[in-house]
Design a protein around this motif. Structure first.
Motif, PDB file in Angstrom:
ATOM      1  N   ARG A   5       0.856  -1.191   0.000  1.00 17.97           N
ATOM      2  CA  ARG A   5       0.000   0.000   0.000  1.00 17.97           C
ATOM      3  C   ARG A   5       0.890   1.238   0.000  1.00 17.97           C
ATOM      4  O   ARG A   5       1.731   1.401   0.887  1.00 17.97           O
ATOM      5  CB  ARG A   5      -0.910  -0.005   1.218  1.00 17.97           C
ATOM      6  CG  ARG A   5      -1.656   1.313   1.398  1.00 17.97           C
ATOM      7  CD  ARG A   5      -2.862   1.171   2.290  1.00 17.97           C
ATOM      8  NE  ARG A   5      -3.954   0.508   1.566  1.00 17.97           N
ATOM      9  CZ  ARG A   5      -5.177   0.330   2.070  1.00 17.97           C
ATOM     10  NH1 ARG A   5      -5.456   0.750   3.269  1.00 17.97           N
ATOM     11  NH2 ARG A   5      -6.124  -0.261   1.359  1.00 17.97           N
ATOM     12  N   THR A   7       0.906   5.305   0.151  1.00 25.00           N
ATOM     13  CA  THR A   7       0.092   6.454   0.545  1.00 25.00           C
ATOM     14  C   THR A   7       0.826   7.727   0.140  1.00 25.00           C
ATOM     15  O   THR A   7       1.985   7.911   0.492  1.00 25.00           O
ATOM     16  CB  THR A   7      -0.153   6.451   2.063  1.00 25.00           C
ATOM     17  OG1 THR A   7      -0.648   5.176   2.448  1.00 25.00           O
ATOM     18  CG2 THR A   7      -1.161   7.512   2.457  1.00 25.00           C
ATOM     19  N   THR A   9       0.654  11.827   0.254  1.00 20.51           N
ATOM     20  CA  THR A   9      -0.009  12.963   0.904  1.00 20.51           C
ATOM     21  C   THR A   9       0.707  14.259   0.538  1.00 20.51           C
ATOM     22  O   THR A   9       1.896  14.246   0.222  1.00 20.51           O
ATOM     23  CB  THR A   9       0.015  12.805   2.435  1.00 20.51           C
ATOM     24  OG1 THR A   9       1.349  12.514   2.839  1.00 20.51           O
ATOM     25  CG2 THR A   9      -0.882  11.676   2.900  1.00 20.51           C
ATOM     26  N   VAL A  37      -8.827  19.193   7.332  1.00 14.74           N
ATOM     27  CA  VAL A  37      -8.901  17.986   6.517  1.00 14.74           C
ATOM     28  C   VAL A  37      -7.891  18.126   5.389  1.00 14.74           C
ATOM     29  O   VAL A  37      -7.812  19.175   4.753  1.00 14.74           O
ATOM     30  CB  VAL A  37     -10.318  17.792   5.915  1.00 14.74           C
ATOM     31  CG1 VAL A  37     -10.377  16.535   5.081  1.00 14.74           C
ATOM     32  CG2 VAL A  37     -11.369  17.758   7.010  1.00 14.74           C
ATOM     33  N   ARG A  38      -7.086  17.100   5.177  1.00 17.04           N
ATOM     34  CA  ARG A  38      -6.161  17.085   4.032  1.00 17.04           C
ATOM     35  C   ARG A  38      -6.400  15.785   3.279  1.00 17.04           C
ATOM     36  O   ARG A  38      -6.519  14.725   3.873  1.00 17.04           O
ATOM     37  CB  ARG A  38      -4.694  17.136   4.489  1.00 17.04           C
ATOM     38  CG  ARG A  38      -4.427  18.208   5.483  1.00 17.04           C
ATOM     39  CD  ARG A  38      -3.493  19.325   5.181  1.00 17.04           C
ATOM     40  NE  ARG A  38      -2.355  19.196   4.360  1.00 17.04           N
ATOM     41  CZ  ARG A  38      -1.962  20.182   3.548  1.00 17.04           C
ATOM     42  NH1 ARG A  38      -2.684  21.290   3.443  1.00 17.04           N
ATOM     43  NH2 ARG A  38      -0.872  20.070   2.840  1.00 17.04           N
ATOM     44  N   GLN A  39      -6.499  15.910   1.962  1.00 21.00           N
ATOM     45  CA  GLN A  39      -6.766  14.710   1.177  1.00 21.00           C
ATOM     46  C   GLN A  39      -5.510  14.203   0.501  1.00 21.00           C
ATOM     47  O   GLN A  39      -4.667  14.979   0.060  1.00 21.00           O
ATOM     48  CB  GLN A  39      -7.852  14.981   0.123  1.00 21.00           C
ATOM     49  CG  GLN A  39      -8.183  13.691  -0.624  1.00 21.00           C
ATOM     50  CD  GLN A  39      -9.387  13.761  -1.505  1.00 21.00           C
ATOM     51  OE1 GLN A  39     -10.026  14.804  -1.632  1.00 21.00           O
ATOM     52  NE2 GLN A  39      -9.719  12.653  -2.139  1.00 21.00           N
ATOM     53  N   GLY A  40      -5.396  12.893   0.441  1.00 18.99           N
ATOM     54  CA  GLY A  40      -4.286  12.264  -0.271  1.00 18.99           C
ATOM     55  C   GLY A  40      -4.778  11.091  -1.088  1.00 18.99           C
ATOM     56  O   GLY A  40      -5.987  10.899  -1.244  1.00 18.99           O
ATOM     57  N   LYS A  41      -3.831  10.334  -1.618  1.00 18.15           N
ATOM     58  CA  LYS A  41      -4.175   9.194  -2.474  1.00 18.15           C
ATOM     59  C   LYS A  41      -3.559   7.931  -1.917  1.00 18.15           C
ATOM     60  O   LYS A  41      -2.539   7.972  -1.235  1.00 18.15           O
ATOM     61  CB  LYS A  41      -3.604   9.420  -3.878  1.00 18.15           C
ATOM     62  CG  LYS A  41      -4.337  10.451  -4.681  1.00 18.15           C
ATOM     63  CD  LYS A  41      -3.589  10.798  -5.951  1.00 18.15           C
ATOM     64  CE  LYS A  41      -2.430  11.724  -5.676  1.00 18.15           C
ATOM     65  NZ  LYS A  41      -1.763  12.218  -6.886  1.00 18.15           N
ATOM     66  N   VAL A  42      -4.193   6.823  -2.218  1.00 23.26           N
ATOM     67  CA  VAL A  42      -3.640   5.543  -1.789  1.00 23.26           C
ATOM     68  C   VAL A  42      -3.668   4.598  -2.991  1.00 23.26           C
ATOM     69  O   VAL A  42      -4.593   4.635  -3.802  1.00 23.26           O
ATOM     70  CB  VAL A  42      -4.425   5.004  -0.571  1.00 23.26           C
ATOM     71  CG1 VAL A  42      -5.863   4.706  -0.914  1.00 23.26           C
ATOM     72  CG2 VAL A  42      -3.774   3.807   0.031  1.00 23.26           C
ATOM     73  N   PHE A  43      -2.583   3.847  -3.148  1.00 24.83           N
ATOM     74  CA  PHE A  43      -2.497   2.876  -4.239  1.00 24.83           C
ATOM     75  C   PHE A  43      -2.231   1.499  -3.644  1.00 24.83           C
ATOM     76  O   PHE A  43      -1.262   1.332  -2.893  1.00 24.83           O
ATOM     77  CB  PHE A  43      -1.339   3.224  -5.192  1.00 24.83           C
ATOM     78  CG  PHE A  43      -1.404   4.600  -5.766  1.00 24.83           C
ATOM     79  CD1 PHE A  43      -2.174   4.874  -6.889  1.00 24.83           C
ATOM     80  CD2 PHE A  43      -0.699   5.646  -5.187  1.00 24.83           C
ATOM     81  CE1 PHE A  43      -2.244   6.158  -7.408  1.00 24.83           C
ATOM     82  CE2 PHE A  43      -0.759   6.930  -5.711  1.00 24.83           C
ATOM     83  CZ  PHE A  43      -1.536   7.193  -6.822  1.00 24.83           C
ATOM     84  N   ASP A  44      -3.091   0.543  -3.960  1.00 24.61           N
ATOM     85  CA  ASP A  44      -2.845  -0.848  -3.563  1.00 24.61           C
ATOM     86  C   ASP A  44      -2.232  -1.560  -4.757  1.00 24.61           C
ATOM     87  O   ASP A  44      -2.889  -1.731  -5.789  1.00 24.61           O
ATOM     88  CB  ASP A  44      -4.143  -1.517  -3.119  1.00 24.61           C
ATOM     89  CG  ASP A  44      -4.604  -0.996  -1.770  1.00 24.61           C
ATOM     90  OD1 ASP A  44      -3.744  -0.807  -0.902  1.00 24.61           O
ATOM     91  OD2 ASP A  44      -5.806  -0.758  -1.594  1.00 24.61           O
ATOM     92  N   VAL A  45      -0.971  -1.947  -4.614  1.00 20.45           N
ATOM     93  CA  VAL A  45      -0.215  -2.513  -5.740  1.00 20.45           C
ATOM     94  C   VAL A  45       0.127  -3.958  -5.429  1.00 20.45           C
ATOM     95  O   VAL A  45       0.576  -4.271  -4.323  1.00 20.45           O
ATOM     96  CB  VAL A  45       1.085  -1.706  -5.983  1.00 20.45           C
ATOM     97  CG1 VAL A  45       1.830  -2.233  -7.195  1.00 20.45           C
ATOM     98  CG2 VAL A  45       0.778  -0.236  -6.154  1.00 20.45           C
ATOM     99  N   MET A  62       8.718   3.492  -8.528  1.00 12.77           N
ATOM    100  CA  MET A  62       7.404   3.849  -9.089  1.00 12.77           C
ATOM    101  C   MET A  62       6.900   5.170  -8.524  1.00 12.77           C
ATOM    102  O   MET A  62       6.346   5.999  -9.240  1.00 12.77           O
ATOM    103  CB  MET A  62       6.371   2.762  -8.744  1.00 12.77           C
ATOM    104  CG  MET A  62       6.548   1.466  -9.482  1.00 12.77           C
ATOM    105  SD  MET A  62       5.365   0.244  -8.858  1.00 12.77           S
ATOM    106  CE  MET A  62       6.168  -1.254  -9.387  1.00 12.77           C
ATOM    107  N   LEU A  66       6.350   8.076 -11.089  1.00  9.86           N
ATOM    108  CA  LEU A  66       4.975   8.218 -11.585  1.00  9.86           C
ATOM    109  C   LEU A  66       3.948   8.586 -10.519  1.00  9.86           C
ATOM    110  O   LEU A  66       3.136   9.472 -10.727  1.00  9.86           O
ATOM    111  CB  LEU A  66       4.534   6.897 -12.257  1.00  9.86           C
ATOM    112  CG  LEU A  66       3.138   6.922 -12.899  1.00  9.86           C
ATOM    113  CD1 LEU A  66       3.146   7.718 -14.181  1.00  9.86           C
ATOM    114  CD2 LEU A  66       2.626   5.512 -13.146  1.00  9.86           C
ATOM    115  N   LEU A  67       4.001   7.903  -9.375  1.00 13.10           N
ATOM    116  CA  LEU A  67       2.842   7.977  -8.478  1.00 13.10           C
ATOM    117  C   LEU A  67       2.804   9.240  -7.621  1.00 13.10           C
ATOM    118  O   LEU A  67       1.741   9.685  -7.222  1.00 13.10           O
ATOM    119  CB  LEU A  67       2.794   6.731  -7.587  1.00 13.10           C
ATOM    120  CG  LEU A  67       2.671   5.401  -8.343  1.00 13.10           C
ATOM    121  CD1 LEU A  67       2.678   4.228  -7.380  1.00 13.10           C
ATOM    122  CD2 LEU A  67       1.418   5.363  -9.182  1.00 13.10           C
TER     123      LEU A  67
END
Lengths: 80, 80
Positions: A5, A7, A9, A37-45, A62, A66-67
């Motif tokens: 995973r 994350t 931010t 509130v702060r938003q981020g992204k999560v990638f399950d690889v 990666m 890219l990510l």
């Protein structure tokens, strides 16, 4: 098969208009006491193979390529 | 001040075109052995006060009402 995973931010100090909008929306819904509130992204690889060290190096590459935008974002990699 | 992290991910079986695009891009960058990529969202929320149980109940309500689409998404709340 290795599951990781990632994350991503925003770094501290980088403005987050999306987070601010969510803050406003939560306030409008009646949630008091929401500080920020702060938003981020999560990638399950999923990575094929069983080489944890190799997978971790690949995942780092990666993120750098890219990510994540490392100018404004931090990333963390978790391999459970 | 309580800091919580909410992670919202797509349920199994829900198509994730964004994840598929990332998968393709990683392959094009030369990363072999990437099995699958699924993208989700993460929210770092600060709640005023020190009432952990109350904060957790509030965060759950926020997820149900605004942050997650529970038809297609799962959410998890972590208060470190």
């Amino acid at each position: 098969m290795i599951k990781a995973r990632i994350t991503v931010t925003l770094k501290n100090g980088v403005l987050d208009p999306q987070g601010k909008a969510i803050e406003g929306a939560l306030g409008a819904l009646g949630f008091d006491g929401v500080g920020s509130v702060r938003q981020g992204k999560v990638f399950d690889v999923e990575i094929q193979g069983t080489d944890r060290a190799g997978a971790e190096a690949d995942l780092k590459a990666m993120c750098e390529k890219l990510l994540a935008n490392t100018v404004i974002e931090n990333y963390s990699i978790a391999i459970p």
